[in-house]
Design an enzyme around this catalytic site. Structure first.
Site, PDB file in Angstrom:
ATOM      1  N   ARG A  57     -37.386   7.581  30.813  1.00  0.00           N
ATOM      2  CA  ARG A  57     -36.859   7.038  29.549  1.00  0.00           C
ATOM      3  C   ARG A  57     -35.335   7.201  29.477  1.00  0.00           C
ATOM      4  O   ARG A  57     -34.615   6.332  28.999  1.00  0.00           O
ATOM      5  CB  ARG A  57     -37.535   7.736  28.343  1.00  0.00           C
ATOM      6  CG  ARG A  57     -36.872   7.394  27.039  1.00  0.00           C
ATOM      7  CD  ARG A  57     -37.695   7.732  25.784  1.00  0.00           C
ATOM      8  NE  ARG A  57     -38.509   8.921  25.879  1.00  0.00           N
ATOM      9  CZ  ARG A  57     -38.042  10.184  25.843  1.00  0.00           C
ATOM     10  NH1 ARG A  57     -36.755  10.422  25.705  1.00  0.00           N
ATOM     11  NH2 ARG A  57     -38.881  11.192  25.946  1.00  0.00           N
ATOM     12  N   TYR A 109     -31.086 -15.670  13.637  1.00  0.00           N
ATOM     13  CA  TYR A 109     -32.487 -15.463  13.986  1.00  0.00           C
ATOM     14  C   TYR A 109     -33.194 -14.748  12.821  1.00  0.00           C
ATOM     15  O   TYR A 109     -32.710 -13.710  12.344  1.00  0.00           O
ATOM     16  CB  TYR A 109     -32.575 -14.652  15.280  1.00  0.00           C
ATOM     17  CG  TYR A 109     -33.980 -14.249  15.615  1.00  0.00           C
ATOM     18  CD1 TYR A 109     -34.981 -15.200  15.750  1.00  0.00           C
ATOM     19  CD2 TYR A 109     -34.314 -12.912  15.776  1.00  0.00           C
ATOM     20  CE1 TYR A 109     -36.287 -14.833  16.034  1.00  0.00           C
ATOM     21  CE2 TYR A 109     -35.611 -12.533  16.081  1.00  0.00           C
ATOM     22  CZ  TYR A 109     -36.589 -13.499  16.198  1.00  0.00           C
ATOM     23  OH  TYR A 109     -37.876 -13.127  16.466  1.00  0.00           O
ATOM     24  N   ASP A 183     -24.320 -11.662  18.660  1.00  0.00           N
ATOM     25  CA  ASP A 183     -25.581 -12.025  19.309  1.00  0.00           C
ATOM     26  C   ASP A 183     -25.299 -13.336  20.047  1.00  0.00           C
ATOM     27  O   ASP A 183     -25.174 -14.393  19.440  1.00  0.00           O
ATOM     28  CB  ASP A 183     -26.687 -12.198  18.255  1.00  0.00           C
ATOM     29  CG  ASP A 183     -28.031 -12.575  18.890  1.00  0.00           C
ATOM     30  OD1 ASP A 183     -28.033 -13.113  20.022  1.00  0.00           O
ATOM     31  OD2 ASP A 183     -29.080 -12.357  18.250  1.00  0.00           O
ATOM     32  N   LYS A 208     -34.715 -14.787  26.677  1.00  0.00           N
ATOM     33  CA  LYS A 208     -34.358 -16.203  26.660  1.00  0.00           C
ATOM     34  C   LYS A 208     -33.678 -16.593  27.983  1.00  0.00           C
ATOM     35  O   LYS A 208     -34.297 -16.482  29.030  1.00  0.00           O
ATOM     36  CB  LYS A 208     -33.491 -16.476  25.428  1.00  0.00           C
ATOM     37  CG  LYS A 208     -34.074 -15.878  24.130  1.00  0.00           C
ATOM     38  CD  LYS A 208     -35.410 -16.502  23.794  1.00  0.00           C
ATOM     39  CE  LYS A 208     -36.058 -16.095  22.500  1.00  0.00           C
ATOM     40  NZ  LYS A 208     -36.009 -14.760  22.002  1.00  0.00           N
TER      41      LYS A 208
HETATM   42  C1  LIG Z   1     -30.742 -15.358  18.687  1.00  0.00           C
HETATM   43  C2  LIG Z   1     -31.850 -14.349  18.847  1.00  0.00           C
HETATM   44  N1  LIG Z   1     -31.551 -13.044  18.794  1.00  0.00           N
HETATM   45  C3  LIG Z   1     -32.521 -12.100  18.952  1.00  0.00           C
HETATM   46  C4  LIG Z   1     -33.843 -12.435  19.144  1.00  0.00           C
HETATM   47  C5  LIG Z   1     -34.884 -11.357  19.301  1.00  0.00           C
HETATM   48  O1  LIG Z   1     -35.220 -11.204  20.645  1.00  0.00           O
HETATM   49  P1  LIG Z   1     -36.665 -10.720  21.188  1.00  0.00           P
HETATM   50  O2  LIG Z   1     -37.644 -11.765  20.802  1.00  0.00           O
HETATM   51  O3  LIG Z   1     -36.423 -10.568  22.643  1.00  0.00           O
HETATM   52  O4  LIG Z   1     -36.946  -9.421  20.507  1.00  0.00           O
HETATM   53  C6  LIG Z   1     -34.191 -13.787  19.230  1.00  0.00           C
HETATM   54  C7  LIG Z   1     -35.594 -14.176  19.442  1.00  0.00           C
HETATM   55  O5  LIG Z   1     -35.966 -15.330  19.291  1.00  0.00           O
HETATM   56  C8  LIG Z   1     -33.157 -14.770  19.067  1.00  0.00           C
HETATM   57  O6  LIG Z   1     -33.442 -16.089  19.111  1.00  0.00           O
END
Ligand SMILES: Cc1ncc(COP(=O)(O)O)c(C=O)c1O
Length: 392
Positions: A57, A109, A183, A208
């Site tokens: 971990r 998101y 992000d 993604k």
């Molecule tokens: C722009 C964005 N940030 C964060 C996330 C969260 O990621 P995860 O689904 O890998 O937890 C997503 C998920 O769709 C996203 O589209």
């Protein structure tokens, strides 16, 4: 990575993407990084670790290779890998204290909003949703009664593909001592380099584009700041949302083809956006690469290519949009994005359902496409058939 001869230029992104974190294995010479599954590591004496590894971990060689790779691609000093994008988000929010205020993009998101508004609110962190394209609104939000400690930028935004000026927001945030997080999931480090533009931290849902094949859930963070890295390393171990070594390996494998996948997907998206914009059934297309995108100049300054995500609205009602997304053959009706195959969805009912009734609520009939790397003529033919099915 093999040493460059002195005095030569730094490797370009496409080269880094292939080689970052992928040193040939020191024992076998294997050119694909080894997956080290061990959860614990032999110590040669108490506290005498080999390479600093003691417990899986706290640290693992495969994860370390992935963390070095994302640091390299973002031009950062430190990289961190987590079990999901939201686990990465959660770990960045651990930088806040009760009583702090978070400023969040008002188009983001839905899960990020849910975590801030439904979880962190219970621990005394207040979140304001702000249109970060409006710099006066950002300055006003930063100057609010409680200290704003963090500005959470998402650009391009999900799902309306708005673009935020990272340098300008980071300057405003720094002027009041707030951190800027970007992000950058939609852009990837190939299209956009937030740390070079002044952000303190960059985050990816590696689920993604970085993973790129819809087969691994993962999150990554990178920073140049030692002080933040020390706190993140502590929380990564203390909270424990770490990825498995196999997942780290899958993300690294995806990252090696990031540049070529993005080039193809962006080219496909640009073609589809122009094609959709010319259809009489379409009311609006949201795509940063269209000549009428409101922030076209900023897109050209901030991004190498406009990305492979787009959204659009039909002139017809929400029922037509539902029929549209249910009738494609190649565009799979599914959440998520950023992989080799094209996906289609209705954000208001799917990815952004948790934002209903919030400042992040999205138009009910909005259709979002994640454009993949298929032959673009097949993709247009697929959408053409969906128009016919939706308007029957
Ligand atoms: C722009 C964005 N940030 C964060 C996330 C969260 O990621 P995860 O689904 O890998 O937890 C997503 C998920 O769709 C996203 O589209």
């Amino acid at each position: 990575m093999s040493d460059r001869p002195r005095g030569t230029e730094p490797d370009r992104f496409e080269t880094l993407a292939v080689h970052a974190g992928a040193d040939p294995d020191s024992i076998s010479g294997g050119v694909s990084p080894a997956i080290q599954m061990s959860t614990t590591f032999k110590q040669d004496g108490v506290g005498q670790t080999r390479g600093g590894f003691e417990y899986g971990r706290s640290g693992n060689p495969t994860r370390q290779a992935l963390e070095a790779a994302i640091a390299s691609l973002e031009g950062a000093k430190h990289g961190f890998a987590y079990a999901s994008g939201l686990a990465a988000t959660q770990n960045l929010l651990y930088l806040l204290d009760p009583g702090d205020r978070l400023i969040l993009s008002d188009d983001a998101y839905g899960g990020t909003w849910r975590l801030a508004d439904k979880v962190w609110a219970r621990y005394g962190v207040e979140t304001d949703a702000v249109d970060l394209r409006n710099l006066d609104a950002v300055a006003a939000a930063l100057a609010g009664s409680k200290p704003a400690r963090m500005v959470w930028v998402e650009t391009p935004t999900n799902p309306l593909l708005r673009v935020v000026d990272i340098s300008a927001v980071a300057r405003l945030a720094a002027s009041v001592g707030a951190l800027t997080v970007v992000d950058s999931t939609f852009a990837t480090p190939f299209l956009q380099q937030p740390l070079q533009l002044g952000a303190d931290l960059v985050l990816h849902s590696a689920t993604k584009y970085l993973g790129g094949h819809s087969d691994v859930i993962s999150g990554l963070v990178a920073t140049r700041r030692d002080d933040l890295a020390e706190r993140l390393r502590f929380h990564q171990n203390a909270a424990g949302a770490v990825p498995s070594p196999f997942d780290c390996w899958l993300v690294m494998r995806g990252m090696r083809t990031l540049a070529v996948r993005m080039e193809r997907a962006c080219a496909n998206a640009s073609t589809l956006a122009a094609w959709l914009a010319a259809r009489r059934e379409v009311k609006t297309v949201h795509y940063p690469g269209l000549p009428n995108h409101p922030q076209r100049e900023l897109v050209a300054r901030q991004m190498r290519l406009p990305g492979a995500m787009l959204s659009f609205e039909l002139k017809a009602d929400e029922d037509a949009a539902r029929r549209f997304v249910a009738s494609t053959r190649l565009f799979t009706l599914a959440e998520s994005l950023g992989a080799v195959e094209s996906l289609i969805e209705l954000p208001a009912a799917m990815t952004h359902a948790s934002a209903a009734g919030s400042p992040l609520e999205v138009p009910a009939g909005l259709i979002r496409l994640s454009v993949g790397i298929e032959a673009v003529d097949d993709l247009t033919a697929d959408l053409d058939a969906a128009f016919a099915a939706a308007h029957k």
